[in-house]
Scaffold this motif. Structure first.
Motif, short mmCIF file in Angstrom:
data_model
loop_
_atom_site.label_atom_id
_atom_site.label_comp_id
_atom_site.label_asym_id
_atom_site.label_seq_id
_atom_site.Cartn_x
_atom_site.Cartn_y
_atom_site.Cartn_z
N HIS A 110 -9.03 24.75 32.48
CA HIS A 110 -9.86 24.45 33.25
C HIS A 110 -9.98 25.40 34.39
O HIS A 110 -10.66 25.00 35.54
CB HIS A 110 -10.00 22.82 33.66
N PRO B 354 -11.00 28.74 25.00
CA PRO B 354 -10.82 27.63 25.95
C PRO B 354 -10.54 26.36 25.12
O PRO B 354 -10.71 26.25 24.31
CB PRO B 354 -12.39 27.27 26.43
N LYS B 356 -10.87 22.90 24.51
CA LYS B 356 -11.86 21.95 24.57
C LYS B 356 -11.85 20.71 24.06
O LYS B 356 -10.89 20.64 22.80
CB LYS B 356 -13.35 22.42 23.99
N GLU B 366 -15.60 18.45 31.77
CA GLU B 366 -16.35 19.03 33.09
C GLU B 366 -15.89 18.51 34.33
O GLU B 366 -15.59 19.08 35.34
CB GLU B 366 -17.83 19.10 32.82
N SER B 369 -12.25 18.95 35.20
CA SER B 369 -11.98 20.35 35.91
C SER B 369 -12.04 20.43 37.41
O SER B 369 -11.87 21.33 37.80
CB SER B 369 -12.72 21.51 35.01
N ARG B 502 -19.35 26.62 29.03
CA ARG B 502 -17.91 26.87 29.53
C ARG B 502 -17.18 27.79 28.27
O ARG B 502 -17.05 27.31 27.31
CB ARG B 502 -17.35 25.85 29.44
N TRP B 506 -12.41 28.58 31.27
CA TRP B 506 -13.35 27.53 31.65
C TRP B 506 -14.45 28.41 32.66
O TRP B 506 -15.12 27.63 33.57
CB TRP B 506 -12.76 26.54 32.45
#
Ligand code: FES
Lengths: 159, 518
Positions: A110, B354, B356, B366, B369, B502, B506
């Protein structure tokens, strides 16, 4: 005389109520006991995790300027003029593994970024990368204990 | 003894000839129904069918009213259960074997790939159709008084379905599973983010407790897989079945599906309704049938719009069968062309980049993050609580059973749609371009980051906006409408954004094709 008797009886809990209440109370207690027992049962007593302290070799393997990623132990070993130190490579956000960049560390999941000493500079990570204690064993090799954190910036010189 | 003078053998052959008929009539007590009375008794006396009323309101049968969404979700669940049993034949939940056995199912087992695809896609389809069903119920005001509790049960079912999908996602023990497990276990730990910054962890360590409960330790290992499997194949399906039972039973007891007060039969209804056969049968036209007639109080079904009901057999059954066929066909076709993903075996040393979550959680990712606790625990709980409270906070009883209530309702829905699209895209653009608090004030305390982030600001905005709508229109229904539209819009947009835009680390990319090669 008689009417007093009756009154007294009224104030006491009747036999029926007493039995109902005690039945409900024991029922509730038993239920509580079972629930607690179930939760306790689920709490694992044996853990299959690896030992959290491990040897990384003699100090001479880590001359000043070393930067090594010990991937299977999830730790970076760094050595500079001030000494050797170990920084965790597990992102403090949600546990992905960070990798090193020019300015420090970067998490792929992230987007958390850390600087060279593991301090968060951007992203969602709630705290910096932990530093682990390094000690020296009697045989002279260095031991990292990833269950013991030391304040960031703790560097030790070994010989 | 021979009563009729027939020989034993001819009696036997006679019985043999009529075997098919006599067997059928032993199963279906009344035989093929030819009168309304018989049609009623089929529904009434049949274990599988008595969950439905003897008569069904024409409004319920209009495809444009229910769109069949709830029914599709149910059928998908049944498909999931059936295909799941097949997968259990070969799957083994251990760290050494989990991945191998899934690979086996995919590549070696006869029909294995299709079974796995069907299982996966039907499971994810459940989420889609539950949302659509929920939207249908919401926009037709069907959560209103008398049905509030069933709305709650529906939300419980939604949560359980998420849990069912998620636990399934973790089982193949490939890279996706492994890193999802890591992330989920850390989300479960994330209440620590809050308790730590408040100094409460010593007394009240929810994070560690739940993580340990689900994963048997704080790092996912062999015990975890065992538990996840247990949850996936036993606990969750059983609990879901029970709640589905309650959900349907409540529909019955609440008097069937909602219908508008001023319902009238249209010419087009003839297309899918068989006229009642008024010549035979014992039923007067002005009653419904059931124990509810004996009970005092508000029983929703009695004497309400009885003229516009038709026999469930065959009207409702044909409709249900049609939905089942369409669902099955849809799942099979989809599963034939699109394979469920399977990555390399779990590798604890190399995170996906990433990394996910499965798509139905990407909207949350989302939000994650920005803050692990807010995105993973705080905001989802707030959203679920808000959904659960809707029927208790909006009790206006007008225009139940009408899509979007009235012209104001339509206006509010469209308006909230436009505003939420603009605001949420604006917010994402802002966060991508300018970063967030940590980038501006590196020393900021974690508590501030946890509480004030784009996710919580968005939720705050939704609440304020719907309060504003309530004030302006003087109607709580309109406020609920605004809130619900915004909830759906943000779920869809956040999901799309996190899925498509993304990329590695990210970072933001206009599309997947722009991802750097690494
Ligand atoms: S796990 Fe590192 S940023 Fe989320």
């Amino acid at each position: 005389m008689r009417s007093e008797d009756v009154q007294e009886k009224d104030e006491k809990v009747s036999r029926r109520d007493f039995l109902t209440i005690s039945a409900l109370a024991t029922g509730a207690l038993a239920l509580l006991g079972i629930v607690a027992g179930v939760f306790r049962f689920f709490k694992s007593d044996a853990s299959y995790e690896e030992a959290r302290s491990f040897k990384i070799g003699k100090p001479e393997n880590f001359p000043v300027g070393t930067f090594r990623n010990i991937a299977d132990k999830k730790v970076f070993i760094v050595s500079d003029d001030a000494g050797v130190y170990a920084i965790s490579s597990v992102c403090t956000h949600l546990g992905c593994l960070v990798y090193e960049t020019d300015t420090g560390f970067q998490c792929p999941c992230h987007g958390s970024k850390y600087n060279q000493v593991g301090k968060v500079i951007s992203g969602p990570a709630p705290r910096g990368l932990p530093w682990y204690e390094i000690t020296q064993d009697v045989d002279g090799s260095l031991v990292v204990d990833s269950s013991r954190e030391v304040p960031a910036g703790t560097k030790n010189r070994f010989s | 003894m021979n009563e009729t003078g027939q020989s034993g053998i001819s009696k036997f052959t006679g019985n043999l000839k009529t075997l098919a008929d006599s067997f059928t009539s032993s199963v279906f007590r009344g035989g093929k129904p030819s009168s309304d009375k018989a049609r009623a008794s089929v529904i009434y006396n049949n274990f599988f069918m008595h969950i439905q009323g003897v008569k069904t309101h024409i409004n319920t049968l209009r495809p444009s009213y229910t769109l069949g969404m709830g029914l599709i979700a149910l059928f998908l669940f049944l498909i999931v259960v059936a295909s799941g049993i097949f997968l259990m034949v070969y799957y083994n939940p251990s760290l050494e074997n989990a991945f191998k056995t899934v690979k086996n199912i995919n590549n070696v087992v006869f029909g294995g790939k299709v079974a796995r695809n069907v299982h996966k896609w039907a499971g994810e389809g459940m989420i889609v159709f539950l949302f659509l069903h929920m939207a249908r119920v919401f926009f037709t005001s069907s959560y209103k008084a008398g049905r509030e509790f069933n709305w709650l049960i529906g939300i419980v079912l939604l949560i359980l379905t998420f849990a069912l999908n998620l636990t399934g996602y973790l089982l193949p023990w490939d890279q996706l599973s492994y890193w999802a497990t890591v992330i989920v276990s850390n989300i479960m730990m994330s209440p620590k983010e809050l308790t730590d910054s408040l100094g409460l962890t010593k007394f009240f360590d929810v994070g560690t407790f739940t993580t340990d409960f689900v994963f048997a330790g704080l790092n996912p290992g062999k015990e975890s897989l065992n538990r996840i499997y247990l949850f996936h194949v036993m606990l969750l399906p059983i609990v879901i079945s029970v709640f589905v039972g309650i959900h349907f039973w409540r529909i019955r007891k609440d008097g069937g599906l909602t219908k508008p007060e001023d319902f009238s039969v249209r010419n087009s209804d003839i297309g899918y309704v068989l006229e009642p056969d008024k010549t035979s049968g014992i039923f007067p036209t002005h009653k419904t049938y059931g124990l509810m007639e004996l009970a005092k109080g508000k029983t929703p079904a009695v004497d309400k719009d009885i003229e516009n009901t038709v026999m469930s057999w065959p009207n409702l059954l044909i409709a249900e069968l049609a939905v089942l066929m369409v669902t099955l066909a849809g799942v099979l076709i989809y599963s034939y062309y699109i394979d469920a993903p399977l990555k390399e075996m779990a590798n604890a040393l190399i995170p996906e980049n990433p990394a996910k979550a499965p798509w139905y959680f990407l909207g949350l990712q989302e939000l994650l993050s920005y803050s692990a606790f807010m995105g993973g625990v705080g905001l989802p709980s707030a959203a679920l609580l808000g959904l659960a409270l809707i029927p208790y906070l909006d009790r206006e009883q007008y225009k139940v059973g009408v899509w979007f209530t009235d012209s104001t309702g339509k206006k509010i829905a469209v308006e909230s749609f436009i505003i939420s699209v603009i605001v949420i895209i604006g917010m994402l653009v802002f966060a991508v371009n300018f970063g967030w608090l940590r980038n501006w004030f590196p020393e900021i305390p974690q508590l501030v980051i946890t509480l004030i982030n784009p996710g919580s600001i968005w939720v705050g905005f939704m609440i304020l906006w719907s309060l504003f709508v309530i004030k302006r229109t003087g109607s709580t229904r309109m406020g609920a409408m605004a809130l619900f539209v915004m909830f759906l819009v943000s779920y869809v947009i956040l999901t799309y954004f996190a899925t498509e835009m993304r990329g590695p680390n990210w970072g933001f990319y206009w599309s997947k094709s722009q991802w750097p090669i690494h």
